[in-house]
Design a protein around this motif. Structure first.
Motif, mmCIF file in Angstrom:
data_model
loop_
_atom_site.group_PDB
_atom_site.id
_atom_site.type_symbol
_atom_site.label_atom_id
_atom_site.label_comp_id
_atom_site.label_asym_id
_atom_site.label_seq_id
_atom_site.Cartn_x
_atom_site.Cartn_y
_atom_site.Cartn_z
ATOM 1 N N PRO A 1 -0.944 7.744 -5.227
ATOM 2 C CA PRO A 1 -2.327 8.143 -4.912
ATOM 3 C C PRO A 1 -3.244 7.760 -6.076
ATOM 4 C CG PRO A 1 -0.796 9.899 -4.353
ATOM 5 C CD PRO A 1 0.004 8.870 -5.100
ATOM 6 N N SER B 1 0.830 -1.214 0.000
ATOM 7 C CA SER B 1 0.000 0.000 0.000
ATOM 8 C C SER B 1 0.860 1.258 0.000
ATOM 9 C CB SER B 1 -0.948 -0.007 1.209
ATOM 10 O OG SER B 1 -0.235 0.141 2.436
ATOM 11 N N HIS B 2 2.052 1.193 0.627
ATOM 12 C CA HIS B 2 2.954 2.350 0.638
ATOM 13 C C HIS B 2 3.671 2.523 -0.701
ATOM 14 C CE1 HIS B 2 2.316 3.423 4.771
ATOM 15 N NE2 HIS B 2 2.702 2.243 5.220
ATOM 16 N N LEU C 1 -6.338 -0.906 5.995
ATOM 17 C CA LEU C 1 -5.420 -0.008 5.308
ATOM 18 C C LEU C 1 -6.062 1.376 5.230
ATOM 19 C CD1 LEU C 1 -4.218 -2.294 2.361
ATOM 20 C CD2 LEU C 1 -3.017 -1.798 4.503
ATOM 21 N N THR D 1 -8.753 -3.359 -3.930
ATOM 22 C CA THR D 1 -8.621 -2.290 -2.942
ATOM 23 C C THR D 1 -8.126 -1.024 -3.637
ATOM 24 O OG1 THR D 1 -8.162 -3.848 -1.153
ATOM 25 C CG2 THR D 1 -7.476 -1.568 -0.820
ATOM 26 N N ARG D 2 -8.950 0.004 -3.579
ATOM 27 C CA ARG D 2 -8.620 1.275 -4.231
ATOM 28 C C ARG D 2 -8.251 2.316 -3.177
ATOM 29 N NH1 ARG D 2 -10.189 0.783 -9.511
ATOM 30 N NH2 ARG D 2 -11.842 -0.713 -9.970
ATOM 31 N N THR D 3 -7.293 3.150 -3.532
ATOM 32 C CA THR D 3 -6.838 4.177 -2.603
ATOM 33 C C THR D 3 -7.657 5.451 -2.755
ATOM 34 O OG1 THR D 3 -5.183 4.996 -4.150
ATOM 35 C CG2 THR D 3 -4.504 3.246 -2.653
ATOM 36 N N ARG D 4 -7.473 6.339 -1.818
ATOM 37 C CA ARG D 4 -8.284 7.545 -1.730
ATOM 38 C C ARG D 4 -8.220 8.391 -3.005
ATOM 39 N NH1 ARG D 4 -10.391 10.608 2.457
ATOM 40 N NH2 ARG D 4 -10.624 12.838 2.016
ATOM 41 N N GLU E 1 -7.497 4.971 4.264
ATOM 42 C CA GLU E 1 -7.977 5.687 3.078
ATOM 43 C C GLU E 1 -8.095 4.781 1.865
ATOM 44 O OE1 GLU E 1 -5.240 9.002 2.817
ATOM 45 O OE2 GLU E 1 -6.581 10.203 4.085
ATOM 46 N N THR E 2 -8.690 3.617 2.080
ATOM 47 C CA THR E 2 -8.922 2.677 0.984
ATOM 48 C C THR E 2 -10.340 2.132 1.075
ATOM 49 O OG1 THR E 2 -8.144 0.764 2.262
ATOM 50 C CG2 THR E 2 -6.501 1.932 0.936
ATOM 51 N N THR F 1 -12.372 -1.585 -0.231
ATOM 52 C CA THR F 1 -12.187 -2.905 -0.820
ATOM 53 C C THR F 1 -13.524 -3.483 -1.267
ATOM 54 O OG1 THR F 1 -10.235 -3.382 0.536
ATOM 55 C CG2 THR F 1 -11.402 -5.269 -0.393
#
Length: 277
Positions: free
Chosen positions: A149, A144-145, A196, A264-267, A198-199, A201
């Motif tokens: 973005p 995730s890191h 995680l 899983t999508r990030t912010r 700001e995600t 899923t």
């Protein structure tokens, strides 16, 4: 060293050994059934409208998933980085993809991605690999890191074998059989993804009927047969797997294989979607 860490290390060593033995078997299985190509292409479809330019393929094996990603994105010229712990798998992967531009293979531990990569990725794929990682939570945290973005994690998870009512086919056919589908229970995996920051899923089920020949080809792969008969050398497992498959399809008919896709999508992606609306 505590008991849990000792188990994880022994499990990882066993996985690496089994996968070193499995390169030929995986390729023979894939030539007949095209399962891992199907999973990879479906994962790519499910991340739409994302159109990644830099992809990390975690647990690439013999390069089937890497090749499928490259072929499915023909014309987009993506850069695909692929990592696996098995050197024998990677030898086959490099041979399979040697003519492809923008494809790079690395030997490394999926549970320590940050030591292998300093750059960021638009998408990170775990194709049929996450359930073999005792330290999956750390792998996902590091993954995730490594996402930009708006990036996305795409996972295919082997959920098991089922009857037509959705009950576990192996437990139904062999109540005394001890069989572990992998090191990661689905509930723990989902909880990890949801933790995680700001995600968001989503989960998608994928089940399909399988034949006796499909089951034998899949379960006789060294890495799979070890889950059924861990105390036996590989060559001694084969007749046991054959008998197991014969009895399974007699006691449970039809048999379905189940997979779950977790996206899983990030912010950043979620914000862009809101702006579009």
């Amino acid at each position: 060293m505590d008991v849990a860490r000792d188990f994880d290390n022994r499990f990882k060593t066993a996985v690496e050994k089994n996968f070193d033995q499995s390169a030929d078997a995986y390729d023979r299985f894939e030539e007949r059934h095209h399962l891992f190509e199907t999973l990879t292409r479906r994962q790519l479809e499910l991340i739409e409208p994302s159109s990644p330019e830099r992809i990390l393929d975690v647990g690439c094996g013999t390069g089937i998933s890497t090749l499928a990603l490259h072929q499915a994105m023909a014309g987009r010229s993506p850069n695909i980085y692929a990592i696996d712990i098995s050197e024998r798998m990677l030898l086959r992967a490099r041979e399979r993809c040697k003519a492809l531009k923008g494809v790079y293979f690395f030997r490394g531990d999926a549970e320590n991605l940050s030591s292998c990569f300093n750059e960021s990725f638009d998408a990170i794929f775990y194709t049929a690999s996450i359930f073999l990682l005792p330290g999956f939570a750390e792998s996902l945290r590091q993954a995730s890191h490594l996402l930009v973005p708006g990036g996305v994690l795409s996972i295919s998870y082997y959920a098991g074998l089922f009857d037509e009512n959705g009950d576990d086919a192996i437990r139904k056919a062999f109540p005394e059989q001890k069989y572990q589908y992998g090191a990661v229970p689905i509930g723990e995996l989902v909880s990890c993804l949801e933790s995680l920051p700001e995600t968001r899923t989503t989960r998608v089920d994928f089940r399909f009927e399988v034949s006796r020949d499909f089951l034998f080809d899949f379960l006789s792969i060294p890495a799979q047969s070890a889950g059924l008969f861990p105390k036996f050398p590989y060559l001694e497992r084969i007749p046991k797997v054959r008998e197991f498959c014969d009895l399974l399809v007699k006691r449970v008919d039809p048999v379905f294989m189940g997979w779950e896709f977790l996206i899983t999508r990030t912010r950043g992606f979620l914000s862009s979607c809101l702006n579009l609306t």
